[in-house]
Structures are given as C-alpha cells and as structure tokens.
Design a protein around this motif. Structure first.
Motif, PDB file in Angstrom:
ATOM      1  N   ILE A  75    -105.644  72.298  40.503  1.00 19.73           N
ATOM      2  CA  ILE A  75    -105.960  73.005  41.570  1.00 19.73           C
ATOM      3  C   ILE A  75    -104.317  73.849  42.431  1.00 19.73           C
ATOM      4  CG2 ILE A  75    -106.156  73.213  44.472  1.00 19.73           C
ATOM      5  CD1 ILE A  75    -109.531  71.738  43.771  1.00 19.73           C
ATOM      6  N   TRP A  76    -103.356  72.164  42.256  1.00 21.95           N
ATOM      7  CA  TRP A  76    -101.926  72.109  42.561  1.00 21.95           C
ATOM      8  C   TRP A  76    -101.101  73.289  41.951  1.00 21.95           C
ATOM      9  CZ3 TRP A  76     -99.721  69.186  46.067  1.00 21.95           C
ATOM     10  CH2 TRP A  76     -98.063  69.745  45.634  1.00 21.95           C
ATOM     11  N   THR A  78    -102.524  75.424  39.994  1.00 22.25           N
ATOM     12  CA  THR A  78    -102.757  76.734  40.167  1.00 22.25           C
ATOM     13  C   THR A  78    -102.516  77.672  41.690  1.00 22.25           C
ATOM     14  OG1 THR A  78    -104.591  76.117  38.521  1.00 22.25           O
ATOM     15  CG2 THR A  78    -105.250  78.529  39.371  1.00 22.25           C
ATOM     16  N   SER A  79    -102.448  76.796  42.402  1.00 23.88           N
ATOM     17  CA  SER A  79    -102.693  77.050  44.200  1.00 23.88           C
ATOM     18  C   SER A  79    -101.636  77.670  43.834  1.00 23.88           C
ATOM     19  CB  SER A  79    -102.384  76.641  44.596  1.00 23.88           C
ATOM     20  OG  SER A  79    -103.666  75.623  44.955  1.00 23.88           O
ATOM     21  N   ALA A 291    -111.820  74.564  39.783  1.00 26.77           N
ATOM     22  CA  ALA A 291    -110.912  74.687  40.382  1.00 26.77           C
ATOM     23  C   ALA A 291    -109.627  75.714  40.169  1.00 26.77           C
ATOM     24  CB  ALA A 291    -109.751  73.282  39.591  1.00 26.77           C
ATOM     25  N   SER A 295    -108.539  78.179  43.373  1.00 25.62           N
ATOM     26  CA  SER A 295    -106.673  78.268  43.656  1.00 25.62           C
ATOM     27  C   SER A 295    -106.322  79.050  43.457  1.00 25.62           C
ATOM     28  CB  SER A 295    -106.747  76.605  43.391  1.00 25.62           C
ATOM     29  OG  SER A 295    -106.457  76.303  41.812  1.00 25.62           O
ATOM     30  N   SER A 296    -106.807  80.716  42.487  1.00 25.40           N
ATOM     31  CA  SER A 296    -106.662  81.583  41.976  1.00 25.40           C
ATOM     32  C   SER A 296    -106.080  82.203  42.800  1.00 25.40           C
ATOM     33  CB  SER A 296    -107.284  82.041  39.966  1.00 25.40           C
ATOM     34  OG  SER A 296    -108.130  82.201  40.633  1.00 25.40           O
ATOM     35  N   LYS A 298    -104.623  84.202  46.609  1.00 26.64           N
ATOM     36  CA  LYS A 298    -103.561  83.529  47.312  1.00 26.64           C
ATOM     37  C   LYS A 298    -104.433  83.744  49.031  1.00 26.64           C
ATOM     38  CE  LYS A 298     -99.524  84.866  48.737  1.00 26.64           C
ATOM     39  NZ  LYS A 298     -98.081  85.821  48.320  1.00 26.64           N
ATOM     40  N   MET A 303    -101.053  76.609  49.815  1.00 31.58           N
ATOM     41  CA  MET A 303    -101.501  75.377  48.845  1.00 31.58           C
ATOM     42  C   MET A 303    -102.902  74.690  50.018  1.00 31.58           C
ATOM     43  SD  MET A 303     -98.090  75.353  46.332  1.00 31.58           S
ATOM     44  CE  MET A 303     -99.352  73.048  45.844  1.00 31.58           C
ATOM     45  N   ASN A 306    -106.354  75.073  49.504  1.00 31.47           N
ATOM     46  CA  ASN A 306    -106.834  75.487  48.444  1.00 31.47           C
ATOM     47  C   ASN A 306    -107.357  73.473  47.494  1.00 31.47           C
ATOM     48  OD1 ASN A 306    -107.513  77.867  48.309  1.00 31.47           O
ATOM     49  ND2 ASN A 306    -105.072  77.953  46.763  1.00 31.47           N
ATOM     50  N   LEU A 307    -106.332  72.867  48.305  1.00 29.00           N
ATOM     51  CA  LEU A 307    -105.948  71.263  48.216  1.00 29.00           C
ATOM     52  C   LEU A 307    -107.070  70.683  48.353  1.00 29.00           C
ATOM     53  CD1 LEU A 307    -102.575  70.409  47.979  1.00 29.00           C
ATOM     54  CD2 LEU A 307    -104.192  69.725  45.796  1.00 29.00           C
ATOM     55  N   GLY A 310    -110.627  71.304  46.910  1.00 31.16           N
ATOM     56  CA  GLY A 310    -110.110  70.971  46.291  1.00 31.16           C
ATOM     57  C   GLY A 310    -110.729  69.061  45.868  1.00 31.16           C
TER      58      GLY A 310
END
Length: 359
Positions: A75-76, A78-79, A291, A295-296, A298, A303, A306-307, A310
């Motif tokens: 996730i990190w 890819t975000s 993940a 996270s892909s 925007k 981020m 997304n985190l 996740g």
C-alpha cells in the motif's frame, strides 16, 4: 524476460517489504525488552542467552506478522506511485491492469516461497528457543502442559490415565494403564501415585495393583512400591501445548498422526498450526491484490487515506485469523476451515476490489 516496468515495481515491492521489516522488528524487540527486562535481571539471565532469545524472537515475530508487513508495504509504495501519477502513466501507455499486476504477483511468489521455507523449517527452530526461554526464565514455574485428566494411547495396545500430573515434580495421582489385545483387555495396572525418575527414565508406582483378566477368574497382585519401565517418557505423557510450533513440517505430520492414535485432546491445536503453515504464505497473493486495488487509485487525502484503509483491512484479516484459530483450538470447529476461511473471505474481497479498480 522482465521489462523495465517489472524490474522497477519488483524492486519497490521487495525493497519496501524488507525495509518495513527492518524498521518494525527493532521496535518489537524494544517493546518486548522493556516488558521482560525486570524478570531477566531478577533471574540473572546470561547476555548470550538473551541475544539468542532475541534472534529467535526476530524470526518468530517476522513469521507471525509478515502478512501485515507485506500488506502495508505494498500500500505504501503503490500509493506513492499513484500520487506521483506513475500508475496513470503506466496504464495510459497501453499496459493493461492485469499486466500492471504481473510484477506484484512475481513479488508475491518470492515472498510466498520465502514464507513457506521460514514457516516449515526456520520458524519452528526459532519458536522452540523463544518458548523455552519464556518457560525457563520468564514464567517462574508456570506450566504449558496438561495437568489434569491426562488420557493417552501410548501404542496400539496400551492406554493410560492420570487424574493429575505435576510436571515440576514429575509425579501424578490415580494412575491406570490398560493393556488390550484386539478388543479384549488382558490386564490393568493401577497406582495411587506415579513418579517419573529423570535420572534413569524409570517410574515408581506407589500402592501398585495389577489385575490380569483370566478366562474364569482374575489374578490380582499388589505391592506398596514398584520401580518399572514404560515405553513412554514424561514428554510423551504431557507434551507442552506449544510443541507443534517447534516441529518442522515432516516432524509435525508424524507427530499429529501419533497423537491421534494416543487420543490427545490437543489435536485441533496441532492441526491449526499445521494448516496455517500453508495458508499464511498463500495470503501473500490475496493481500497483494487487495493492497494494489486499494492504493493504485489517486485519492484526495493522499497516502494517509490509503494507509488508513490498509491498516483497517489488515487488522480485520489478523482478527479473522486469530478468532477462527482460537475457535478451532477450543472447540470441535474444523481446523482446516478455521485456517483457510480468512483467505477465502479476503479472496472474494480481492476479486471485488480488483474489478472495481480495473474500471
């Protein structure tokens, strides 16, 4: 052949995962040390033993939480790709979403193989050292063995029962051994107390009685004290509850078969460990897909959003894994279903999120 895109994402995938492990493991060690240091100092644990313990702790900790670390690392990075509009650039160049996923799946395969090797062979060795350290230095005599109503089938013909067994003293009360030939009982041994002699691996029976079943009448012999040898040791009589975690996969399979014949009450606990060694590595694929799908895209919050999503999904996965594992250990719930159900549920979630992300 791996393309530039594959190598770029694969490098990010593995690099971020390893970096996250290297960041979190020292934190885990620090928290554990802060919690245990009083008992270590009290018991005067040698420094070399402490270092060996934390080496085992590192492997044990990494094996236990690698799905969460993997999930957060994917996730990190890819975000970050999505925020830098790199994902949009990849897809706009004519690369399909499934093609975009390929390096992720290659990375998941590498992690899966590594997790299998660790779970089958390395983690059991680490678990043995980790648990033995706790047992010897931190628990102050607390036991991880069954102590009441111990019933075991020792071999094809012999069954034993002890109403209470004190592991520290190596003695038990109300001991019986029944020997069968087919469905017929040949004889029965009983004693008010049994004591295990660690020096020579023998047993002493107190107020011993042997009843041999005859065709017309039984023969009874008794004595106040008898030293004898049995085909089992104390570890066979009352194995530690965590023993399954300390065995390699081949040893574990053999151990479970033997324990089934002996009528062990911990079979579900052992089978949960057995099935989890296969289900956790497979979760690398499922969590990777989730993940990437999350996270892909925007998002306005960047981020952080997304985190947060996740972490929430990761916590739910671990919650499912622990809850169903405990259910199987404490009841008649199927260990196979308990260990694979989280993968099944999150596999469906992965398919759903992937279809929406592709659109």
């Amino acid at each position: 052949m791996l393309s530039i895109l594959d190598r770029y994402i694969l490098k990010k995938y593995l690099g971020t995962f390893i970096l996250l492990l290297l960041l979190f493991i020292p934190i885990g060690i620090t928290v554990n040390l802060a919690e245990k240091i009083d008992k270590m100092l009290e018991n005067e644990v040698p420094l070399i033993v402490v270092l060996e313990y934390y080496l085992d702790f590192t492997v044990y900790f990494a094996n236990l939480l690698f799905p969460l670390f993997l999930f957060l690392s994917v996730i990190w990075f890819t975000s970050k790709l999505a925020n830098d509009t790199e994902v949009v650039a990849f897809l706009s160049s004519g690369v399909s979403y499934y093609r975009f996923l390929r390096p992720y799946m290659i990375g998941a395969t590498i992690v899966c193989i590594g997790a299998l090797v660790m779970g089958m062979y390395l983690a059991p060795m680490a678990s043995k050292g980790f648990n033995e350290f706790k047992y010897n230095y931190l628990k102050k005599g607390a036991q991880d063995r069954a102590q009441t109503n111990v019933y075991r089938q020792i071999n094809d013909n012999d069954y034993i029962y002890v109403s209470y067994f004190n592991v520290k003293e190596g003695s038990g009360s109300n001991f019986t051994l029944e020997h069968f030939e087919g469905n017929k009982m040949e004889y029965k041994l009983s004693a008010n107390r049994i004591r295990y002699n660690r020096k020579d691996s023998t047993y002493t029976l107190y107020n011993y009685t042997k009843r041999t079943i005859g065709e017309f009448e039984d023969e009874i012999t008794s004595t106040k004290e008898l030293d004898t040898v049995f085909s089992f040791e104390m570890e066979d009589l009352t194995p530690v509850e965590y023993i399954a975690e300390t065995l390699s996969i081949t040893e574990l399979n053999t151990f479970i078969e033997r324990e089934k014949k002996r009528g062990s009450s911990y079979i579900n606990r052992y089978e949960v460990v057995q099935y989890r060694r296969w289900s956790l590595p497979v979760s690398a694929y499922i969590l990777t897909i989730i993940a990437v799908a999350v996270s892909s895209v925007k998002r306005r919050g960047g981020m952080g959003v997304n985190l947060a999503i996740g972490i929430a999904i990761g916590m739910v996965f671990i919650f499912f894994d622990k809850i169903f594992g405990t259910m199987a250990e404490q009841s008649d719930f199927s260990p196979f279903i308990a260990t694979w159900f989280p993968n099944f549920v999150f596999g469906i979630l992965a398919i759903y999120l992937l279809r929406n992300a592709k659109r």
